[in-house]
Design a protein around this motif. Structure first.
Motif, short mmCIF file in Angstrom:
data_model
loop_
_atom_site.label_atom_id
_atom_site.label_comp_id
_atom_site.label_asym_id
_atom_site.label_seq_id
_atom_site.Cartn_x
_atom_site.Cartn_y
_atom_site.Cartn_z
N TYR A 1 0.84 -1.20 0.00
CA TYR A 1 0.00 0.00 0.00
C TYR A 1 0.88 1.25 0.00
CZ TYR A 1 -3.76 3.21 1.42
OH TYR A 1 -4.68 4.24 1.47
N GLY A 2 1.92 1.24 0.83
CA GLY A 2 2.78 2.41 0.92
C GLY A 2 3.52 2.73 -0.36
N THR A 3 3.83 1.73 -1.17
CA THR A 3 4.50 2.00 -2.44
C THR A 3 3.55 2.62 -3.46
OG1 THR A 3 4.09 -0.22 -3.37
CG2 THR A 3 6.08 0.08 -2.05
N PHE A 4 2.27 2.28 -3.39
CA PHE A 4 1.30 2.87 -4.32
C PHE A 4 0.86 4.26 -3.87
CE2 PHE A 4 0.93 -1.46 -5.91
CZ PHE A 4 0.62 -1.27 -7.24
N TRP A 5 0.66 4.44 -2.57
CA TRP A 5 0.14 5.71 -2.06
C TRP A 5 1.03 6.19 -0.91
CZ3 TRP A 5 -3.39 1.45 -2.67
CH2 TRP A 5 -4.12 1.52 -3.86
N PRO A 6 2.23 6.67 -1.21
CA PRO A 6 3.20 7.02 -0.16
C PRO A 6 2.78 8.20 0.70
CG PRO A 6 4.00 7.70 -2.33
CD PRO A 6 2.79 6.85 -2.56
N HIS A 7 1.83 9.01 0.25
CA HIS A 7 1.42 10.19 1.01
C HIS A 7 0.17 9.94 1.84
CE1 HIS A 7 4.50 12.34 -1.13
NE2 HIS A 7 3.95 12.03 -2.30
N ASP A 8 -0.40 8.74 1.79
CA ASP A 8 -1.58 8.43 2.59
C ASP A 8 -1.20 8.24 4.05
OD1 ASP A 8 -3.07 8.55 0.32
OD2 ASP A 8 -3.98 6.57 0.54
N ARG A 9 -2.19 8.31 4.91
CA ARG A 9 -2.01 8.16 6.35
C ARG A 9 -2.14 6.67 6.68
NH1 ARG A 9 -7.08 12.05 7.10
NH2 ARG A 9 -7.81 10.34 5.75
N LEU A 10 -1.02 5.95 6.65
CA LEU A 10 -1.06 4.50 6.80
C LEU A 10 -1.65 4.09 8.14
CD1 LEU A 10 -0.28 2.04 5.08
CD2 LEU A 10 1.90 1.97 6.30
N GLU A 11 -1.42 4.88 9.17
CA GLU A 11 -1.94 4.52 10.49
C GLU A 11 -3.46 4.58 10.55
OE1 GLU A 11 -1.48 8.95 10.45
OE2 GLU A 11 -0.28 7.23 9.78
N ARG A 12 -4.10 5.19 9.56
CA ARG A 12 -5.57 5.27 9.52
C ARG A 12 -6.18 4.30 8.52
NH1 ARG A 12 -7.06 11.74 9.86
NH2 ARG A 12 -5.68 12.26 11.61
N VAL A 13 -5.36 3.60 7.77
CA VAL A 13 -5.88 2.71 6.73
C VAL A 13 -6.46 1.45 7.36
CG1 VAL A 13 -5.30 1.33 4.71
CG2 VAL A 13 -4.24 3.57 5.04
N ARG A 14 -7.64 1.07 6.89
CA ARG A 14 -8.28 -0.16 7.32
C ARG A 14 -8.54 -1.02 6.08
NH1 ARG A 14 -9.67 1.10 12.50
NH2 ARG A 14 -10.84 -0.82 12.87
N ILE A 15 -8.35 -2.32 6.23
CA ILE A 15 -8.74 -3.26 5.17
C ILE A 15 -10.24 -3.50 5.34
CG2 ILE A 15 -8.35 -5.51 4.12
CD1 ILE A 15 -5.63 -5.57 5.56
N VAL A 16 -11.03 -3.15 4.32
CA VAL A 16 -12.48 -3.21 4.47
C VAL A 16 -13.12 -4.36 3.68
CG1 VAL A 16 -12.73 -0.79 5.10
CG2 VAL A 16 -12.78 -1.44 2.68
N PHE A 17 -12.38 -4.98 2.79
CA PHE A 17 -12.87 -6.22 2.19
C PHE A 17 -11.75 -6.98 1.53
CE2 PHE A 17 -13.76 -3.21 -1.38
CZ PHE A 17 -13.11 -3.86 -2.42
N LEU A 18 -11.95 -8.29 1.40
CA LEU A 18 -11.11 -9.18 0.60
C LEU A 18 -12.04 -9.99 -0.29
CD1 LEU A 18 -8.50 -10.64 3.14
CD2 LEU A 18 -8.08 -8.98 1.34
N GLY A 19 -11.64 -10.17 -1.55
CA GLY A 19 -12.45 -10.95 -2.47
C GLY A 19 -11.58 -11.73 -3.44
N VAL A 20 -12.19 -12.68 -4.11
CA VAL A 20 -11.51 -13.46 -5.14
C VAL A 20 -12.33 -13.39 -6.42
CG1 VAL A 20 -10.56 -15.01 -3.39
CG2 VAL A 20 -12.63 -15.68 -4.61
N GLY A 21 -11.66 -13.51 -7.56
CA GLY A 21 -12.36 -13.45 -8.83
C GLY A 21 -11.44 -13.74 -9.99
N GLY A 22 -11.91 -13.42 -11.19
CA GLY A 22 -11.16 -13.69 -12.40
C GLY A 22 -10.65 -12.42 -13.06
N LEU A 23 -9.74 -12.61 -14.02
CA LEU A 23 -9.19 -11.51 -14.81
C LEU A 23 -10.06 -11.29 -16.06
CD1 LEU A 23 -5.35 -12.19 -14.53
CD2 LEU A 23 -6.81 -10.71 -13.14
#
Length: 259
Positions: free
Chosen positions: A214-236
């Motif tokens: 996450y930090g490599t994609f969005w280095p200016h975001d507030r990592l301490e406030r980030v929550r994982i809100v879903f996980l899913g599986v699927g196809g390409l």
């Protein structure tokens, strides 16, 4: 340098509708620092989902089938049939601070038959794990005790990463390569495992530091406030060769988070 993206006004407006939301998802059961998010569990029925489970699009229930492989329950992800959109996902809404459980683990298997018959539409065929986040974007409204749905049946989120595993077909399947990558919802890609022959037809056990990624994609975001809100599986999105019944894209099992 990864370009900075602005959150859309439409998304901000949608996020402001928290008063119309459902309650937060229940806490994950954690044993020894590990929380199993997506098994699947015995009796799980993709056609009869209730919160915290979701499916996108709603009509894609027949694309996901729990199957027993040598005593192990796994999720089979099938290719799209005629007239169906190729992109679909099934998942679970959660609420986990990314720094509390930054590591994701899972197993997946690509069906070798996906990669025969030529390049087709030229898009990658295969599987993906989709991870939704909330709270890190500087302009995202704060969520308290109310949650709400996002577009196409996915839970609301302000950032998303797809962890992809697949490749383009070739006239002969053995000439096809597969790769693993992380792709943001803005289409920015980071290779995690370069193209290689012979990646399909066997189980791959994966472990990934989601917080670092996450930090490599969005280095200016507030990592301490980030929550994982879903996980899913699927196809390409790549459409596979026509077959009756449709080919399975592959199998996914035991998606979990750890400290």
């Amino acid at each position: 340098m990864i370009p900075k993206k602005r959150i859309s006004l439409a998304l901000l407006a949608a996020l402001a509708l928290a008063a119309c939301a459902d309650k937060p998802p229940p806490a994950l059961n954690t044993v020894g620092g590990r929380a199993l998010v997506f098994g699947p569990e015995p009796g799980f029925d993709p056609a009869r989902l209730s919160p915290p489970w979701w499916r996108s699009p709603q009509r894609a229930a027949n694309r996901f089938v729990p199957v027993d492989l040598e005593g192990r329950l796994v999720m089979r992800v099938d290719a799209a049939g005629a007239g169906q959109t190729t992109v679909s996902a099934i998942g679970r809404q959660i609420d986990v601070p990314i720094l509390a459980m930054p590591y994701m683990h899972w197993a997946w298997y690509l069906e070798p038959g996906l990669f025969v018959g030529g390049p087709g539409d030229g898009l990658d065929r295969g599987l993906r794990i989709t991870v939704g986040f909330y709270g890190g974007h500087p302009r995202s409204p704060q969520l308290t005790d109310r949650w709400f749905g996002g577009p196409d049946g996915m839970p609301a989120h302000d950032r998303r990463l797809d962890i992809t595993f697949g490749g383009v077909g070739q006239p002969r399947g053995e000439d096809a390569t597969q790769r693993m990558a992380a792709v943001s919802d803005q289409g920015i890609r980071q290779e995690l495992r370069g193209p290689a022959f012979g990646q399909s037809g066997e189980w791959k056990l994966e472990a990934l530091d989601i917080a670092r990624l996450y930090g490599t994609f969005w280095p200016h975001d507030r990592l301490e406030r980030v929550r994982i809100v879903f996980l899913g599986v699927g196809g390409l999105p790549g459409r596979v060769p026509a077959a009756t019944p449709p080919l399975p894209l592959g199998y996914v099992a035991e998606v979990s988070l750890t400290r």
